[in-house]
Structures are given as structure tokens and as C-alpha cells.
Design a protein around this motif. Structure first.
Motif, PDB file in Angstrom:
ATOM      1  N   LYS A 104       9.787 -49.253  71.447  1.00 26.02           N
ATOM      2  CA  LYS A 104      10.727 -48.775  70.444  1.00 26.02           C
ATOM      3  C   LYS A 104      12.030 -49.557  70.549  1.00 26.02           C
ATOM      4  O   LYS A 104      12.556 -49.780  71.637  1.00 26.02           O
ATOM      5  N   GLU A 105      12.519 -50.008  69.416  1.00 27.07           N
ATOM      6  CA  GLU A 105      13.730 -50.832  69.315  1.00 27.07           C
ATOM      7  C   GLU A 105      13.573 -52.168  70.032  1.00 27.07           C
ATOM      8  O   GLU A 105      14.546 -52.828  70.373  1.00 27.07           O
ATOM      9  N   VAL A 115      10.798 -77.859  74.372  1.00 31.22           N
ATOM     10  CA  VAL A 115      10.954 -79.015  75.258  1.00 31.22           C
ATOM     11  C   VAL A 115      11.726 -78.545  76.481  1.00 31.22           C
ATOM     12  O   VAL A 115      12.891 -78.168  76.395  1.00 31.22           O
ATOM     13  N   GLU A 116      11.063 -78.544  77.619  1.00 30.40           N
ATOM     14  CA  GLU A 116      11.624 -77.978  78.844  1.00 30.40           C
ATOM     15  C   GLU A 116      12.484 -79.009  79.561  1.00 30.40           C
ATOM     16  O   GLU A 116      11.988 -79.956  80.165  1.00 30.40           O
ATOM     17  N   LYS A 117      13.796 -78.806  79.472  1.00 28.48           N
ATOM     18  CA  LYS A 117      14.753 -79.686  80.136  1.00 28.48           C
ATOM     19  C   LYS A 117      15.924 -78.846  80.641  1.00 28.48           C
ATOM     20  O   LYS A 117      16.230 -77.795  80.074  1.00 28.48           O
ATOM     21  N   LYS A 118      16.587 -79.312  81.677  1.00 28.94           N
ATOM     22  CA  LYS A 118      17.731 -78.581  82.206  1.00 28.94           C
ATOM     23  C   LYS A 118      18.852 -78.475  81.181  1.00 28.94           C
ATOM     24  O   LYS A 118      19.593 -77.489  81.163  1.00 28.94           O
ATOM     25  N   GLU A 119      18.980 -79.489  80.330  1.00 26.94           N
ATOM     26  CA  GLU A 119      20.044 -79.435  79.322  1.00 26.94           C
ATOM     27  C   GLU A 119      19.746 -78.440  78.214  1.00 26.94           C
ATOM     28  O   GLU A 119      20.626 -78.144  77.391  1.00 26.94           O
ATOM     29  N   ASN A 120      18.498 -77.944  78.162  1.00 30.98           N
ATOM     30  CA  ASN A 120      18.147 -76.852  77.254  1.00 30.98           C
ATOM     31  C   ASN A 120      18.070 -75.581  78.104  1.00 30.98           C
ATOM     32  O   ASN A 120      17.047 -75.314  78.728  1.00 30.98           O
ATOM     33  N   PRO A 121      19.135 -74.788  78.163  1.00 34.57           N
ATOM     34  CA  PRO A 121      19.188 -73.682  79.129  1.00 34.57           C
ATOM     35  C   PRO A 121      18.158 -72.588  78.914  1.00 34.57           C
ATOM     36  O   PRO A 121      17.751 -71.923  79.859  1.00 34.57           O
ATOM     37  N   THR A 122      17.721 -72.401  77.679  1.00 36.88           N
ATOM     38  CA  THR A 122      16.701 -71.399  77.366  1.00 36.88           C
ATOM     39  C   THR A 122      15.707 -71.984  76.368  1.00 36.88           C
ATOM     40  O   THR A 122      16.000 -72.977  75.696  1.00 36.88           O
ATOM     41  N   ALA A 123      14.570 -71.340  76.261  1.00 36.06           N
ATOM     42  CA  ALA A 123      13.555 -71.830  75.328  1.00 36.06           C
ATOM     43  C   ALA A 123      14.065 -71.821  73.891  1.00 36.06           C
ATOM     44  O   ALA A 123      13.758 -72.717  73.103  1.00 36.06           O
ATOM     45  N   TRP A 124      14.868 -70.816  73.540  1.00 35.98           N
ATOM     46  CA  TRP A 124      15.314 -70.716  72.139  1.00 35.98           C
ATOM     47  C   TRP A 124      16.343 -71.768  71.752  1.00 35.98           C
ATOM     48  O   TRP A 124      16.593 -71.980  70.556  1.00 35.98           O
ATOM     49  N   THR A 125      16.934 -72.452  72.706  1.00 35.73           N
ATOM     50  CA  THR A 125      17.840 -73.555  72.366  1.00 35.73           C
ATOM     51  C   THR A 125      17.062 -74.826  72.044  1.00 35.73           C
ATOM     52  O   THR A 125      17.655 -75.830  71.652  1.00 35.73           O
ATOM     53  N   SER A 126      15.751 -74.762  72.207  1.00 36.21           N
ATOM     54  CA  SER A 126      14.901 -75.928  72.002  1.00 36.21           C
ATOM     55  C   SER A 126      13.951 -75.759  70.826  1.00 36.21           C
ATOM     56  O   SER A 126      13.871 -76.614  69.943  1.00 36.21           O
ATOM     57  N   GLY A 127      13.197 -74.622  70.816  1.00 33.54           N
ATOM     58  CA  GLY A 127      12.137 -74.470  69.824  1.00 33.54           C
ATOM     59  C   GLY A 127      12.358 -73.319  68.865  1.00 33.54           C
ATOM     60  O   GLY A 127      12.904 -72.279  69.230  1.00 33.54           O
ATOM     61  N   PRO A 128      11.938 -73.479  67.606  1.00 32.47           N
ATOM     62  CA  PRO A 128      12.028 -72.408  66.614  1.00 32.47           C
ATOM     63  C   PRO A 128      11.228 -71.181  67.046  1.00 32.47           C
ATOM     64  O   PRO A 128      10.274 -71.282  67.820  1.00 32.47           O
ATOM     65  N   GLU A 129      11.607 -70.029  66.497  1.00 27.51           N
ATOM     66  CA  GLU A 129      11.058 -68.753  66.959  1.00 27.51           C
ATOM     67  C   GLU A 129      10.338 -67.983  65.855  1.00 27.51           C
ATOM     68  O   GLU A 129      10.874 -67.799  64.753  1.00 27.51           O
ATOM     69  N   TYR A 130       9.153 -67.510  66.184  1.00 30.69           N
ATOM     70  CA  TYR A 130       8.452 -66.507  65.395  1.00 30.69           C
ATOM     71  C   TYR A 130       8.975 -65.170  65.903  1.00 30.69           C
ATOM     72  O   TYR A 130       8.714 -64.771  67.029  1.00 30.69           O
ATOM     73  N   GLN A 131       9.729 -64.455  65.072  1.00 34.29           N
ATOM     74  CA  GLN A 131      10.387 -63.228  65.512  1.00 34.29           C
ATOM     75  C   GLN A 131       9.415 -62.062  65.657  1.00 34.29           C
ATOM     76  O   GLN A 131       8.513 -61.873  64.825  1.00 34.29           O
ATOM     77  N   LEU A 132       9.610 -61.287  66.717  1.00 33.78           N
ATOM     78  CA  LEU A 132       8.890 -60.039  66.943  1.00 33.78           C
ATOM     79  C   LEU A 132       9.934 -58.931  67.043  1.00 33.78           C
ATOM     80  O   LEU A 132      10.828 -59.006  67.895  1.00 33.78           O
ATOM     81  N   LEU A 133       9.833 -57.918  66.204  1.00 35.02           N
ATOM     82  CA  LEU A 133      10.861 -56.885  66.155  1.00 35.02           C
ATOM     83  C   LEU A 133      10.249 -55.551  65.761  1.00 35.02           C
ATOM     84  O   LEU A 133       9.430 -55.480  64.844  1.00 35.02           O
ATOM     85  N   GLU A 134      10.672 -54.486  66.447  1.00 35.31           N
ATOM     86  CA  GLU A 134      10.250 -53.142  66.091  1.00 35.31           C
ATOM     87  C   GLU A 134      11.215 -52.617  65.027  1.00 35.31           C
ATOM     88  O   GLU A 134      12.435 -52.777  65.153  1.00 35.31           O
ATOM     89  N   PRO A 135      10.720 -52.018  63.944  1.00 38.23           N
ATOM     90  CA  PRO A 135      11.563 -51.671  62.792  1.00 38.23           C
ATOM     91  C   PRO A 135      12.737 -50.735  63.060  1.00 38.23           C
ATOM     92  O   PRO A 135      13.664 -50.677  62.252  1.00 38.23           O
ATOM     93  N   SER A 136      12.730 -49.989  64.188  1.00 35.45           N
ATOM     94  CA  SER A 136      13.884 -49.131  64.446  1.00 35.45           C
ATOM     95  C   SER A 136      15.034 -49.900  65.106  1.00 35.45           C
ATOM     96  O   SER A 136      16.121 -49.354  65.300  1.00 35.45           O
TER      97      SER A 136
END
Length: 242
Positions: A104-105, A115-136
Motif C-alpha cells: 500500500k502506497e 550503465v554501472e559507473k561510480k559517476e552514476n550514483p544510482t541506477a535512475w541517474t543512468s537508465g529510464p524507468e518503467y514506473q511501478l506505483l500503488e494507486p493510493s
């Protein structure tokens, strides 16, 4: 339901993951799927083939339980590592299918072309995202570009798709061929974009992702699962290289 057009944080009880069962065989490929070239990315027993983004093989909040790949970020007293889980293997042209259920939520995502590199601190700073979200979740009404099945932050659902209630499995699919992507949620086409187009580059410049110079620079990379404050579970993760 649209036909396909391309040939090509509160504390979460662990009971969320164990209460709902499905009698159908999971994390298995049929003879036909094997013949077509599908491969499992999750064997239902281990996290073999995956590791924490920029951290390697470490004990983490990602667990295998009841044939599910679960992220349990709010386990009381846990000192386990947090982070996104990414495949050891990289993919360029592929068809990816997976089932997911969320708390929930809950808010999570699946990344492509990471692309896994130290200069990319997280995955989302590198690759586009398919969003997963609960409607509430607050974002559901606040920003239609952040609903499940969206290309996160860039466009609302191309066609309206309904997310299953908490604890029930959703089915998603991501296709990429030469940088052209399609997202599906429960059989409905929800996003479509050419990651090599000038339009896409302009969209990035008009978003907060412009602050991350390596964002979406590649159309080949790892697949990532997001650890983001609340629990989520995956199963039947399979891919076919195209």
C-alpha cells in the motif's frame, strides 16, 4: 484492451508477501518459451545473476521468499545494505516480461539501459524507468506522469491501464529494439518512445534529469529493480533477446 502495435515509508509487515498465494507454476519456462528463446532472469530460489548497483554481491534487503524476489526495506532492526538490484548481464534489443505486486502506497520501478559507473550514483541517474506505483500513493493523483506503466516523469499513460489491488499480481512488459521502447501494463500499451530521437533529448532537457549528464546516453545496459522505501515483490522475470 489495446493490441500490440510492434512486432519487434511506513513499516511493511512481511505478511504482505506471504498472505497471497498463486497455485499456478511460477518461475518456469514452458517448452514453447524455451523454443522461442526466452530465458529466466530469476530462478525462484536465489538472486543468482543479480547484484547491488555499484556494490556487487552483498547481503541486502533483497530476499527470495516463497518463490518471490522481494525487497524488504523496512525490516525492523535490519542493518542490511540498501540499493537497487541490477542484472549481471547487459541487454540491448530485448523483450522483458515480469510479474509484480506492491505494498500500500508503494513506489518502485524497473530501469533499463543502466550503465554501472561510480559517476552514476544510482541506477535512475543512468537508465529510464518503467514506473511501478500503488494507486493510493500521493503521486498517483499529483502527477499522472508517475503512474504505473509510465516512462517515469516524462508522459502519462498512453492508454489507461488499471493496476491490480494491493497483494495481487500485475503483469508488465518492456520491449526495446534499436532504442525504440514500448511499455505494457496488464496487456495495455502505456508508453512508447524512441530513445535516439531529438524529441527524447529535448524532453530530457526540459526535465530534472538534465542534471545527470549520463542519463539515457546508452541504449544498452543492465536491467534494474528499484529499492525505494516500501516493499515490492517480483516473479516470472524472463527475457528474450531480439
Amino acid at each position: 484492451m489495446n493490441k500490440r502495435i510492434l512486432a519487434l515509508p511506513t513499516c511493511l509487515s512481511l505478511s504482505f508477501f506471504s498472505f497471497f498465494t498463486d497455485p499456478q507454476p511460477v518461475n518456469q519456462l514452458s517448452a514453447q518459451e524455451k523454443k522461442e528463446g526466452w530465458k529466466l532472469l530469476f530462478d525462484g530460489k536465489t538472486i543468482k545473476g543479480w547484484h547491488l548497483y555499484n556494490q556487487g554481491q552483498k547481503a541486502s534487503v533483497w530476499k527470495v521468499q516463497s518463490g518471490e524476489l522481494q525487497c524488504q526495506p523496512n525490516t525492523p532492526g535490519s542493518t542490511l545494505e540498501h540499493g537497487d538490484l541490477v542484472t549481471d548481464q547487459e541487454f540491448k534489443n530485448f523483450d522483458l516480461k515480469f510479474d509484480w505486486k506492491i505494498s500500500k502506497e508503494g513506489n518502485s520501478g524497473v530501469f533499463i539501459n543502466v550503465v554501472e559507473k561510480k559517476e552514476n550514483p544510482t541506477a535512475w541517474t543512468s537508465g529510464p524507468e518503467y514506473q511501478l506505483l500503488e494507486p493510493s500513493h500521493y503521486d498517483y493523483k499529483a502527477d499522472p506522469k508517475k503512474r504505473a506503466g509510465c516512462l517515469y516523469g516524462f508522459a502519462p499513460q498512453k492508454n489507461e491501464a488499471v493496476t491490480k489491488p494491493v497483494g495481487q499480481w500485475n503483469h508488465s512488459e518492456i520491449k526495446q529494439i534499436n532504442g525504440k521502447i514500448e511499455f505494457y501494463l496488464n496487456g495495455v500499451l502505456t508508453a512508447q518512445q524512441n530513445l535516439n530521437s531529438s524529441e527524447w533529448k529535448q524532453m530530457i532537457q526540459q526535465s530534472n534529469f538534465r542534471n545527470y549528464p549520463n542519463f539515457s546516453k546508452a541504449t544498452k545496459g543492465r536491467i534494474g529493480l528499484q529499492d525505494w522505501m516500501k516493499g515490492i515483490a517480483f516473479r516470472n522475470i524472463k527475457v528474450k533477446e531480439l
